[in-house]
Design a protein around this motif. Sequence first.
Motif, PDB file in Angstrom:
ATOM      1  N   THR A  96       0.831  -1.203   0.000  1.00  0.00           N
ATOM      2  CA  THR A  96       0.000   0.000   0.000  1.00  0.00           C
ATOM      3  C   THR A  96       0.865   1.251   0.000  1.00  0.00           C
ATOM      4  O   THR A  96       2.031   1.221   0.395  1.00  0.00           O
ATOM      5  N   ASP A 145       7.648   6.116   1.467  1.00  0.00           N
ATOM      6  CA  ASP A 145       8.346   7.176   2.178  1.00  0.00           C
ATOM      7  C   ASP A 145       9.850   7.013   1.944  1.00  0.00           C
ATOM      8  O   ASP A 145      10.280   6.075   1.278  1.00  0.00           O
ATOM      9  N   LYS A 192       0.963   3.652   1.938  1.00  0.00           N
ATOM     10  CA  LYS A 192       1.425   4.160   3.237  1.00  0.00           C
ATOM     11  C   LYS A 192       2.912   3.865   3.463  1.00  0.00           C
ATOM     12  O   LYS A 192       3.545   4.500   4.299  1.00  0.00           O
TER      13      LYS A 192
END
Length: 147
Positions: free
Chosen positions: A40, A45, A42
């Motif tokens: 996903t 980063d 999320k």
Amino acid sequence: MKFNCLNPKELIEKTKGLEIKMVDLRFTDMLGTTHHITITNKFLDEDLFTNGVGFDGSSVRGFRSIENSDMTMVPDVTTAYLDPFYSEKTIVFFCDIVDPVTQESYSRDPRSIAKKGEEYLKTSGLGDTAYFGPEAEFFIFNDVKYD
């Protein structure tokens, strides 16, 4: 859509507002088969480009045996693009395979081999650029019969 970013921070900034749902991480084995995992957004980063994602190398033909199978795929930020064929908006990266303990490039990773070959070419003085590409083979039949 290709992003042409040189670092993770720049890429993350460019992807804000694009509503990316998934991240697809791909690598190729020694036999030319592409493998991938999808995670996903999320996890998109800066840490992803440093720590990578672990996987079981014994499940990839020609990589590692079961007793020493931990490996890490680290996405190459310069390969980022949006894949137009997924139902959810997905950003794709090709990954380098590294040892999770030493962080050294894996000797059987085709990307690592290509990078070493290009570096050797530069140090030999014979050239400074190498071009690699797949050998696409296929057959066209006018007719097929079988029993």
